[in-house]
Enzyme design. Structure first.
Site, PDB file in Angstrom:
ATOM      1  CG  LEU A 186      16.573 -37.503 -34.867  1.00 31.79           C
ATOM      2  CD1 LEU A 186      16.041 -36.090 -35.051  1.00 31.79           C
ATOM      3  CD2 LEU A 186      15.792 -38.231 -33.795  1.00 31.79           C
TER       4      LEU A 186
ATOM      5  CE  LYS B 106      19.226 -33.709 -38.768  1.00 25.97           C
ATOM      6  NZ  LYS B 106      20.566 -33.301 -39.239  1.00 25.97           N
TER       7      LYS B 106
ATOM      8  CB  CYS C  42      50.018 -24.823 -64.735  1.00 28.30           C
ATOM      9  SG  CYS C  42      49.348 -23.477 -63.743  1.00 28.30           S
TER      10      CYS C  42
ATOM     11  CB  CYS D  34      50.909 -25.980 -61.009  1.00 25.29           C
ATOM     12  SG  CYS D  34      52.249 -25.068 -61.828  1.00 25.29           S
TER      13      CYS D  34
ATOM     14  CB  CYS E 142      52.890 -21.418 -60.681  1.00 28.72           C
ATOM     15  SG  CYS E 142      51.244 -21.182 -61.395  1.00 28.72           S
TER      16      CYS E 142
END
Length: 652
Positions: A82, A105, A387, A407, A412
């Protein structure tokens, strides 16, 4: 004709097509809706200026290509997109004095349904507008779709398959892995509708809302779209909510939808206006891309200008470090907003973000905060070399067209998210209010490095209460849950440590064997542990190895300083199920859930496993005659299948 205009058009076509393919075919997002619309408008302007439309331009090509896994089929009539506007006045002028229907919509997946002799015969996705994917089996399990209707002729209709925000949140809440959670209901719906196994679709609560009738043999609709809607309702279909509008009341009705969208549970990205007069609408014809009897209205994004204060770097369990824009708070769509995800490094660099920049922000679909534009583009944000959680080196990686920051440290704390998630889970320390998403935020901010830190979160009261999604009440509820968890049992503690293969049932057996003497358990040898019922050499080795690690022992010692362990007294005479192994499947009547029955069995010395083996005492299934996999396996092995009532009568 300026070459640079053509070059720019080629660049725009490539960018927009990549974004469309990512969004529609791969359910990923490489640019915001705002950015897509801006680039698309720029392309249209250049096409008008130059008089050139490139072969692969999205202004003449719409939709995604059907994937290979599902059968493809050509639509009887092409499904055009449309034309769009964000202007209310333009929408009113478009009516040109005519009556029309204004409806939602919906933001899901468009489906074409065909019925023959009152039965659903075929369901096909929109695909690229000409060829779609056949998903008939999946459509049969849509929650609100009638499979049989009164009308006996050939009926073809179009509608939107959607998943509500409520169901979206429920489904996401059951996914422990933050990275595996769905980004939005549309992505979830798209994946659900296009499954090869419709059992998955059935569990996703997909709903279907009809928005257009294509064909109904022999029915006179009096030349009215509204009468078509009424006919579809009479056949049992749910239809999109709509309002009949004229140039006099359309602005008022737009306001009705605008007010409702804040609490509307079904995803919507705008409105659709279609002329009620069918014959007149058909007489208008169509362009190569748009029908002329309807138009889409997209909400004009409420933009606010603000100042970028910082980029916050948020690591996840995969090692991916995501940029989060933090800016001076602004009011957007009735709420205060101060943060927005920038998604990845490519988008951040495309915006040329810099600390102190003046930026405009908006809510995509009036919900998700996004950066629209960077007005000053100082481009001074530097990627972190280390990090923010563990201090290890970071690494920039290229994944297709997207740059991502990672990282490099495999140990970690952010990557230990799963371990912390297990620690706070119901069968472990049972701490409410610490979802995986919340844990990820706390880890990223450095609040949590080891288990004991969870019991020290009161040190960060000010920071937590100012976090998005947290307030004084949420903080107090969290603290209450943490304090309640301080008093616990040794099996819960052992299970919460996440020792490979050691579930709560195993932990209870080990604790019972050593009479809850933790020091003896830590010093136990593999041979001795292997003798415990249900443990075996593999689990014994995992348990032994865990307590040979100095860091593990140190973290456990720190945890023990924060909690109080109550010793459960075991009535040996009540251990009537010792040495027995049970499997539970299907729904229960006398117990709230399987965990409740499992706990009763374990408290009586029994064991509950997930699969039927030769060692299983019996399978508990209220549907004893079903042909389920577990029932079949039990019959093959000669294992008894008993109902819940039989179990209570015979064993309790």
């Amino acid at each position: 004709m300026p070459n640079n205009s053509i070059d720019r058009m080629k660049e725009l076509v490539s960018l927009l097509n990549r974004a469309s393919e990512a969004y529609y075919a791969q359910d990923t997002e490489i640019m915001s809706n705002f950015e897509y619309d801006r680039l698309y408008d720029e392309l249209l302007s250049l096409e008008k200026e130059t008089g050139v439309i490139l072969t692969n331009s999205p202004s003449i090509n719409v939709g995604y290509e059907a994937v290979d896994e599902l059968p493809k089929e050509r639509h009887e009539k092409p499904m055009l997109s449309l034309e769009k506007t964000k202007s209310r006045e333009e929408l009113r002028d478009w009516l040109d004095g005519k009556d029309a229907l204004l409806s939602w919509k919906l933001d899901g997946l468009t489906i074409v349904l065909t019925f023959f002799a009152g039965n659903l015969a075929k369901a096909v996705t929109r695909g690229n507008g000409e060829v779609g994917e056949v998903i008939t089996n999946n459509a049969r399990v849509f929650k609100n779709l009638p499979l049989t209707i009164p009308f006996q002729g050939e009926l073809i209709l179009r509608g939107e398959a959607v998943i509500s925000y409520t169901d979206f949140e429920k489904i996401n809440s059951r996914i422990d892995d933050v990275d595996a959670k769905y980004k939005n209901p549309r992505n979830l719906c798209s994946g659900s509708v296009r499954q090869l196994n419709n059992e998955v679709t059935a569990n996703r609560n997909v709903m279907f809302y009809a928005f257009s009738l294509v064909k109904a043999d022999g029915v006179d609709f009096g030349n009215s779209r509204e009468r078509q809607f009424e006919f579809l309702k009479e056949q049992g279909f749910d239809i999109v909510e709509y309002k009949r509008v004229t140039p006099d009341n359309i602005l008022e009705e737009i306001e009705y939808f605008e007010n409702k969208i804040e609490s509307y549970d079904i995803p919507s990205d705008g409105l659709v206006l279609v002329l009620d007069d069918i014959a007149y609408g058909h007489s208008l014809g169509m362009t190569s891309k748009f029908p002329r009897d309807s138009i889409a209205f997209k909400w004009a994004d409420e933009l606010r200008e603000t100042t970028l204060k910082e980029i916050e770097w948020s690591p996840s369990r995969t090692g991916l470090i995501n940029p989060i824009a933090v800016f001076e708070p602004v009011e957007l769509e009735g709420t205060t907003v101060s943060r927005a995800s920038v998604h990845n490094i490519s988008i951040m660099r495309g915006l040329k973000l810099g600390i102190g920049d003046r930026i405009t922000v908006y809510k995509a679909n009036m919900i998700i905060p996004q950066i629209a534009e960077n007005l000053t583009q100082s481009d001074n944000v530097k990627l972190p070399e280390f990090c923010p959680v563990c201090g290890a080196l970071t690494e920039l990686r290229q994944d297709n067209d997207v740059q991502l920051l990672y990282c490099t440290n495999p140990s970690c704390d952010a990557k230990r998210l799963k371990a912390f998630t297990l620690f706070v889970s119901r069968d472990a320390m049972n701490i409410d209010g610490l979802s995986e998403a919340t844990l990820e935020k706390f880890i990223a901010k450095g609040f949590i490095h080891e288990y004991a830190d969870i019991f020290k979160l009161d040190r960060y009261k000010e920071e937590i209460t100012q976090m998005e999604g947290f307030g004084e009440k949420s903080y107090k509820n969290l603290l209450k849950s943490i304090n309640e968890a301080r008093t616990t049992t040794l099996p819960r503690v052992i299970y919460s440590l996440g020792i490979t293969g050691i579930g709560l049932a195993n932990a209870k057996m080990i604790c019972r064997y050593y009479h809850s003497n933790l020091e003896e358990m830590k010093a136990a040898q593999v041979e001795e542990l292997s003798e415990i019922e249900g443990i075996g050499e593999v689990l014994a080795k995992a348990f032994y190895d865990y307590f040979r690690d100095e860091k593990n022992n140190e973290q456990l010692d720190n945890l023990l300083k924060e909690i109080e362990i109550t010793v459960e007294t075991v009535d040996e005479s009540a251990q009537t199920l010792t040495g027995m192994s049970f499997v539970i499947t299907g729904s229960l009547n006398s117990y709230a859930n399987r965990n409740d029955l499992k706990e009763i069995i374990e408290n009586k010395g029994g064991k509950v496993t997930g699969s039927v083996t030769g060692k299983t005492t019996c399978l508990i299934n209220n549907d004893t005659t079903s042909n389920s996999t577990k029932n079949k396996k039990a019959k093959e092995l000669g294992i008894r299948i008993i109902s819940e009532e039989d179990f209570i009568t015979e064993y309790l």
